[in-house]
Design a protein around this motif. Sequence first.
Motif, PDB file in Angstrom:
ATOM      1  N   THR A 157       0.828  -1.210   0.000  1.00  0.00           N
ATOM      2  CA  THR A 157       0.000   0.000   0.000  1.00  0.00           C
ATOM      3  C   THR A 157       0.859   1.255   0.000  1.00  0.00           C
ATOM      4  OG1 THR A 157      -1.705  -1.206   1.238  1.00  0.00           O
ATOM      5  CG2 THR A 157      -1.858   1.192   1.206  1.00  0.00           C
ATOM      6  N   ARG A 158       1.918   1.234   0.774  1.00  0.00           N
ATOM      7  CA  ARG A 158       2.808   2.394   0.899  1.00  0.00           C
ATOM      8  C   ARG A 158       3.529   2.700  -0.416  1.00  0.00           C
ATOM      9  NH1 ARG A 158       4.693   0.764   5.245  1.00  0.00           N
ATOM     10  NH2 ARG A 158       6.696  -0.152   4.655  1.00  0.00           N
ATOM     11  N   HIS A 159       3.821   1.664  -1.188  1.00  0.00           N
ATOM     12  CA  HIS A 159       4.627   1.848  -2.401  1.00  0.00           C
ATOM     13  C   HIS A 159       3.848   1.540  -3.678  1.00  0.00           C
ATOM     14  CE1 HIS A 159       8.305   2.437  -0.102  1.00  0.00           C
ATOM     15  NE2 HIS A 159       8.032   1.350   0.596  1.00  0.00           N
ATOM     16  N   LEU A 160       2.528   1.507  -3.604  1.00  0.00           N
ATOM     17  CA  LEU A 160       1.748   1.020  -4.741  1.00  0.00           C
ATOM     18  C   LEU A 160       1.988   1.846  -6.002  1.00  0.00           C
ATOM     19  CD1 LEU A 160      -0.199  -1.065  -5.767  1.00  0.00           C
ATOM     20  CD2 LEU A 160      -2.107   0.306  -4.907  1.00  0.00           C
ATOM     21  N   ALA A 161       2.036   3.157  -5.883  1.00  0.00           N
ATOM     22  CA  ALA A 161       2.263   3.990  -7.069  1.00  0.00           C
ATOM     23  C   ALA A 161       3.630   3.710  -7.679  1.00  0.00           C
ATOM     24  CB  ALA A 161       2.129   5.460  -6.705  1.00  0.00           C
ATOM     25  N   ALA A 162       4.638   3.561  -6.832  1.00  0.00           N
ATOM     26  CA  ALA A 162       5.980   3.266  -7.336  1.00  0.00           C
ATOM     27  C   ALA A 162       6.041   1.875  -7.954  1.00  0.00           C
ATOM     28  CB  ALA A 162       7.007   3.392  -6.206  1.00  0.00           C
ATOM     29  N   LEU A 163       5.321   0.914  -7.361  1.00  0.00           N
ATOM     30  CA  LEU A 163       5.275  -0.432  -7.928  1.00  0.00           C
ATOM     31  C   LEU A 163       4.615  -0.423  -9.300  1.00  0.00           C
ATOM     32  CD1 LEU A 163       4.246  -2.409  -4.720  1.00  0.00           C
ATOM     33  CD2 LEU A 163       6.430  -2.610  -5.934  1.00  0.00           C
ATOM     34  N   ALA A 164       3.552   0.353  -9.441  1.00  0.00           N
ATOM     35  CA  ALA A 164       2.872   0.453 -10.731  1.00  0.00           C
ATOM     36  C   ALA A 164       3.804   1.056 -11.782  1.00  0.00           C
ATOM     37  CB  ALA A 164       1.602   1.285 -10.583  1.00  0.00           C
ATOM     38  N   GLU A 165       4.572   2.053 -11.379  1.00  0.00           N
ATOM     39  CA  GLU A 165       5.524   2.670 -12.303  1.00  0.00           C
ATOM     40  C   GLU A 165       6.619   1.687 -12.697  1.00  0.00           C
ATOM     41  OE1 GLU A 165       7.477   5.317 -14.735  1.00  0.00           O
ATOM     42  OE2 GLU A 165       5.459   5.443 -13.872  1.00  0.00           O
ATOM     43  N   LEU A 166       7.152   0.948 -11.725  1.00  0.00           N
ATOM     44  CA  LEU A 166       8.193  -0.035 -12.002  1.00  0.00           C
ATOM     45  C   LEU A 166       7.678  -1.141 -12.925  1.00  0.00           C
ATOM     46  CD1 LEU A 166      11.047  -1.098 -11.412  1.00  0.00           C
ATOM     47  CD2 LEU A 166      10.126  -2.195  -9.348  1.00  0.00           C
ATOM     48  N   GLU A 167       6.492  -1.604 -12.641  1.00  0.00           N
ATOM     49  CA  GLU A 167       5.880  -2.660 -13.452  1.00  0.00           C
ATOM     50  C   GLU A 167       5.683  -2.227 -14.899  1.00  0.00           C
ATOM     51  OE1 GLU A 167       1.866  -4.931 -12.454  1.00  0.00           O
ATOM     52  OE2 GLU A 167       1.481  -2.923 -13.259  1.00  0.00           O
ATOM     53  N   SER A 168       5.411  -0.978 -15.124  1.00  0.00           N
ATOM     54  CA  SER A 168       5.046  -0.500 -16.462  1.00  0.00           C
ATOM     55  C   SER A 168       6.164  -0.691 -17.485  1.00  0.00           C
ATOM     56  CB  SER A 168       4.649   0.984 -16.414  1.00  0.00           C
ATOM     57  OG  SER A 168       5.764   1.799 -16.099  1.00  0.00           O
ATOM     58  N   GLY A 169       7.387  -0.902 -17.023  1.00  0.00           N
ATOM     59  CA  GLY A 169       8.485  -1.100 -17.963  1.00  0.00           C
ATOM     60  C   GLY A 169       8.816  -2.551 -18.237  1.00  0.00           C
ATOM     61  N   TRP A 170       7.993  -3.486 -17.772  1.00  0.00           N
ATOM     62  CA  TRP A 170       8.357  -4.902 -17.869  1.00  0.00           C
ATOM     63  C   TRP A 170       8.410  -5.405 -19.311  1.00  0.00           C
ATOM     64  CZ3 TRP A 170       6.267  -9.198 -20.029  1.00  0.00           C
ATOM     65  CH2 TRP A 170       4.947  -9.111 -20.489  1.00  0.00           C
TER      66      TRP A 170
END
Length: 287
Positions: A157-170
């Motif tokens: 929950t704390r890092h969800l936005a950053a996780l979404a950003e990281l995932e977007s480059g997969w």
Amino acid sequence: MRARVEELLGGHVTEAVTQTGGFSPATAARLLLDTGRRAFVKAVAPGVNDVAVSLYRDEARVAAALPPGLPAPRLLTSFELDGWVVLLFEDIDGRPPAMPWRRDELDRVLAAVDELSATLTPAPIAAPPIAELLGQSFRGWRLLLTEDQDGLDPWITRHLAALAELESGWERAAAGNTLVHADLRADNVLLTDERVYIVDWPYACLGAPWFDRLGMLPSVAMQGGPRPGELLTDPDPAVTCVIAAFAGFFVRQSRQPPPPGIPTVRAFQAAQGEVAVDWLRERTGWS
């Protein structure tokens, strides 16, 4: 359907031993015929799970195209009848890896996966890019941004936005010209004394040569094997990006209703998600 199987195999089935394991709502059995011939049949019925029917058609296409000599069962033939999709393979007199994982067997399997990736680079058959095949699945964190987040790990929950950003480059990170299995777990492996066989290829696609090793490691850890970070130490940010995509997929999928005919898959995904998130936490260093 049974009569058609016997016609194609040239004899009457005298024994059919159901094979357990895996997550397919379908028939899987080792057959013995009155001629002494053996074969393996897998067949999915209509009206149970439409996705499974599509996957069996994909597997028939891929299995027919795989070059000889690969450590994969040879497809004898396939057919459709009254909505059923039926695949007949050579019978492999093997067994799944022991659970929990034994280190000697795990080392055999990982070595075979690495060797297979090298053999399949460049891909010997036509296959879709990995982004085309998995692009709609590997959006877990981005989808969770707009969905109910109750019960999520506080770190997520704390890092969800950053996780979404990281995932977007997969998609860019996982691109490559290796033919990858893309669904590698213990239940898709058979061991004989001489060889490691990789079975069930419906998701075959073009990707990075390390994708299959990475993808199986969350399941290895949850089934008693070493932690993923011990088995894949490459610090490449592309690897971290793909781990994020796997973690998001497992976490979000585990929160969905079970698919028709496969009631146990969500718990399996949840357990892999826990491992993948821990691995991602280590890789990112985010507190």
